[in-house]
Design a protein around this motif. Structure first.
Motif: not given
Length: 260
Positions: A130, A154, A187-188, A237
């Motif tokens: 990512n 990202n 997103t992580n 996001k």
């Protein structure tokens, strides 16, 4: 005379001991460490309820009788693991999949021959991937799976599902009155871990093995109040920090079912 004969006997014994010791190899005995492998693929279909999605924008019904359509549906699958019968785990290398309604067969790679009882995987990308800026022609370089119009780190969308759904309580809306939805999950913090139930898959020599599964996008709406338009949109996001994402990612883990 007796002493001389005794010394001669001892010297002879030592001589033959040296010869036999010298004939022994200091190398360990060879062992057969070759593991036979064979290919395995994931056969993944896109579904709405019990209906396979064959065309974008076609209207299908969920299992509860609600109309729904998809105009786009892709997701990344990574961190794929096969579970052995003794509970051991075989990690399927660095395989990354990008699924859609057209390409239904995705080769995972070669794995040791034998029987496996389950599969585990993530919907999303590992943090290290990512963090990479997409380049080249690989599956990461797909603008439909970016939050922005340019390649950035990202910035990947892990699941991009867009379509329309009947939001009426009676489930009787006309096709033209179906309401748009968009779920772009990334997103992580929103990677989704999937552990499938047990179902044996046998990997045999010189034969492609298949794990047959469905991804049911109707599951995304489980437990949601569809009359609230805010429950139908995660597009940026920033949206991925909303409380709705908790519900959607929980539902994503339930999208996947064995086909047989």
């Amino acid at each position: 005379m007796l002493i001389k004969m005794k010394h001669a006997y001892i010297l002879t014994a030592v001589f033959f001991s040296i010869i036999f010791t010298g004939c022994k190899s200091n190398d360990p005995a060879p062992s057969n460490t070759t593991v036979e492998t064979a290919p395995i693929s994931l056969h993944l279909h896109t579904y709405i309820g019990s209906n396979e999605v064959e065309l974008y924008n076609a209207v299908y019904q969920t299992d509860e009788g609600r109309k729904m359509s998809l105009s786009f549906s892709q997701l990344y699958i990574s961190n794929i693991k096969l579970v052995k019968f003794d509970g051991g785990i075989y990690e399927v290398g660095d395989t990354i999949l990008l699924t859609n309604i057209v390409d239904q067969v995705y080769k995972l790679g070669n794995v040791p021959v034998g029987n496996y009882k389950s599969i585990r995987f993530d919907v999303g990308l590992p943090a290290n991937l990512n963090a990479q800026t997409p380049s080249g022609t690989g599956i990461l370089n797909d603008p439909d799976m970016w939050f922005s119009n340019t390649a950035q780190a990202n910035n990947y969308i892990f699941m991009n599902a867009v379509g329309k759904i009947d939001t009426t309580a009676a489930k009787d809306a006309a096709d033209a009155d179906m309401v748009p939805f968009v779920y772009k999950i990334g997103t992580n913090s929103n990677i989704v871990h999937v552990s499938m139930p047990n179902q044996t898959v046998s990997v045999q020599p010189n034969t492609m093995a298949y794990i047959h599964m469905e991804a049911d996008y109707a599951e995304l709406f489980a437990g949601l109040d569809l009359k609230k338009n805010d429950n139908l949109s995660i597009a940026t996001k920033a949206d991925n920090t909303s409380s709705l994402v908790i519900d959607i990612t929980a539902n994503m883990a339930n999208m996947f079912k064995y086909e047989n």
